[in-house]
Write an enzyme that holds these catalytic residues in place. Structure first.
Site, PDB file in Angstrom:
ATOM      1  CG  ASN A 157     -10.275  95.029   3.894  1.00  0.00           C
ATOM      2  OD1 ASN A 157     -10.604  95.050   2.712  1.00  0.00           O
ATOM      3  ND2 ASN A 157     -10.174  96.124   4.625  1.00  0.00           N
ATOM      4  CB  CYS A 179     -12.761  99.555  -1.140  1.00  0.00           C
ATOM      5  SG  CYS A 179     -11.289 100.170  -0.295  1.00  0.00           S
ATOM      6  CG  HIS A 180     -13.561 104.097   2.728  1.00  0.00           C
ATOM      7  ND1 HIS A 180     -14.092 104.145   3.984  1.00  0.00           N
ATOM      8  CD2 HIS A 180     -12.286 103.679   2.900  1.00  0.00           C
ATOM      9  CE1 HIS A 180     -13.177 103.786   4.867  1.00  0.00           C
ATOM     10  NE2 HIS A 180     -12.080 103.507   4.232  1.00  0.00           N
ATOM     11  CG  HIS A 216      -6.725  98.132   0.298  1.00  0.00           C
ATOM     12  ND1 HIS A 216      -6.915  97.206   1.306  1.00  0.00           N
ATOM     13  CD2 HIS A 216      -7.747  99.018   0.414  1.00  0.00           C
ATOM     14  CE1 HIS A 216      -7.999  97.509   2.008  1.00  0.00           C
ATOM     15  NE2 HIS A 216      -8.518  98.609   1.477  1.00  0.00           N
TER      16      HIS A 216
END
Length: 466
Positions: A157, A179-180, A216
């Site tokens: 990130n 990304c999880h 995000h």
């Protein structure tokens, strides 16, 4: 790579940041549990001792009787050595130290600007990007020279800025960001569906979603389970449980101390009609400061937390101690699925399976129709042999576009600032960031930028003249 009886061997994976004491171990355990792939992992890290420790840990895992995926781990002394001949490149680095991150996260608090994470958006995310971009310029140039055909998987990130830099330096690169956060929101839907539909043990992968947004700050505008539309169920659950939220048990090391009750998601759904698909801590940093991050009391009211850098330092100390125990054989890594999909995606790119998963790549094909083609967006994509095919996600609602575009514009400003050493562009980006906007005068913002740049100057190019 060699193929035989549905298996692939002689795969070389270069791991940049191979001394990682978190993602690397997750990666090792998932590889150890995959029986159809084998090969070599070349670990490169500026902290060679950390990489050497992971070489020992990885080879100890390989020698275990319960390991079905056999990999040889070796430490590379140079990035060139790691990348040469690589079929895949994994990037998982910490840009700077937690001392720099302490300034990223906590220095803006003097102006009443609070950040719950500080690694993606807001002042902290932008300052982290200024450290990260020069590192990724170096990495991208090295990939271009030594492994131009390799698939590149980024976990670092700020995700969007990292992927954007890779493509800026090497437009032909085959790179994507993993990304999880989407998986976490699928698990929330799974839990709510199990409760509301009285079904035991729904598989997260059976929760089908359409993903659209930026990393995000991602959204679902479609979610179903075996033909059942989950939006009415989610809506009804929010009506009945808005105040108490939804709590889940999450054993993933990366999420264990980041618990929330998902009330921010619920609030965003009530306003926008979409399911916000990231952790509440991340989502709040993309919104105006007064909404969720006005002060610590507001944060507590919304039932999420501010992840302090003090906590991160303690967590790192714990993982350093764990590394020593693993190297000495005092402790053994448990072989259990991590819930991450990186290894599955590599398996698909090798041609052994076909997978649909969320991915961060340029919006070149306008997979999100009303966002710029130059933006790094997160949507679903089909992974198959040597190919990623983004799935057209459609249009994002205009009211969500209005929230998203300031961040996309800031990606452009910060990229240019990092490459041209232009402080005025950093100030411009700070001024339009929703956490900063209306929270400080221009002079206060300029002073904050000056002080934050000074605090991170050890990891900035000398051309900044700090």
């Amino acid at each position: 790579m060699k193929y035989n009886n549905g298996k692939v061997s002689d795969v070389k994976i270069a791991y940049i940041g191979g001394g990682s004491r978190g993602w690397a171990w997750t990666f090792m355990t998932d590889l150890a549990m995959e029986p159809n792939m084998s090969g070599k992992i070349s670990l490169y890290d500026i902290d060679q001792e950390a990489a050497k420790n992971n070489e020992i840990i990885g080879n100890m895992i390989t020698r275990r009787d319960d390991t079905v995926g056999k990999w040889n781990y070796e430490t590379a002394n140079t990035m060139e050595a790691a990348l040469t001949g690589a079929d895949f490149v994994v990037i998982s680095i910490l840009p700077g130290t937690f001392d720099e991150m302490e300034a990223d996260v906590h220095m803006p608090e003097r102006l009443g600007i609070y950040q719950s994470v500080g690694d993606t958006a807001g002042p902290g995310g932008m300052m982290r990007a200024l450290r990260t971009i020069p590192m990724f310029v170096t990495i991208a140039n090295a990939i271009k020279e030594y492994s131009p055909k390799a698939w590149v998987i980024n976990y670092t990130n700020p995700m969007s800025m990292c992927v954007k830099t890779l493509y800026h330096v090497f437009p032909e690169i085959k790179a994507f960001g993993c990304c999880h956060e989407v998986f976490g929101t699928q698990k929330v839907l799974k839990g709510i569906a199990e409760q509301e539909l009285k079904i035991d043990r729904i598989d997260r992968n059976d929760i089908h979603v359409n993903v659209l947004g930026i990393n995000h700050f991602t959204w679902f505008n479609y979610a179903s389970y075996q033909g059942i539309d989950l939006f009415p169920i989610y809506c009804k659950y929010i009506e009945d449980h808005f105040e108490e939220g939804f709590e889940e048990k999450d054993e993933n090391w990366a999420n264990a101390s980041f618990a929330c009750k998902h009330r921010v998601k619920f609030d965003l759904f009530n306003e926008f009609g979409l399911i916000a698909a990231a952790g509440d801590r991340h989502l709040t940093e993309f919104m105006p400061s007064e909404r969720y991050l006005k002060d610590k009391e507001t944060v507590a009211d919304w039932n999420f937390g501010l992840t302090t850098v003090e906590w991160r330092k303690k967590d790192l100390e714990d993982r350093l101690n764990k590394s020593h125990r693993l190297v000495s054989g005092e402790e053994e890594i448990k072989l259990e699925p991590s819930g991450e999909e990186g290894i599955l995606l590599i398996k698909a790119l090798c041609g052994l399976t076909r997978v649909i998963s969320n991915v961060n790549i340029p919006n070149t094909n306008l997979q999100i129709e009303n966002l710029p083609s130059t933006a790094i967006v997160e949507t679903n994509a089909v992974f198959e042999r040597d190919s990623i095919r983004p799935i057209m996600a459609g249009e994002m609602p205009e009211n969500v576009v209005k929230l998203t575009m300031p961040h996309i514009l800031n990606h452009e400003y910060i990229m240019e600032a990092a490459l041209t050493f232009d402080k005025s562009l950093v100030v411009k980006a700070f001024e339009q960031d929703p956490l900063v906007k209306d929270m400080a005068t221009k002079e206060e913002v300029e002073k904050l930028v000056e002080d934050m740049l000074d605090a991170t100057k050890a990891y900035l190019p000398k051309e900044w003249n700090l």
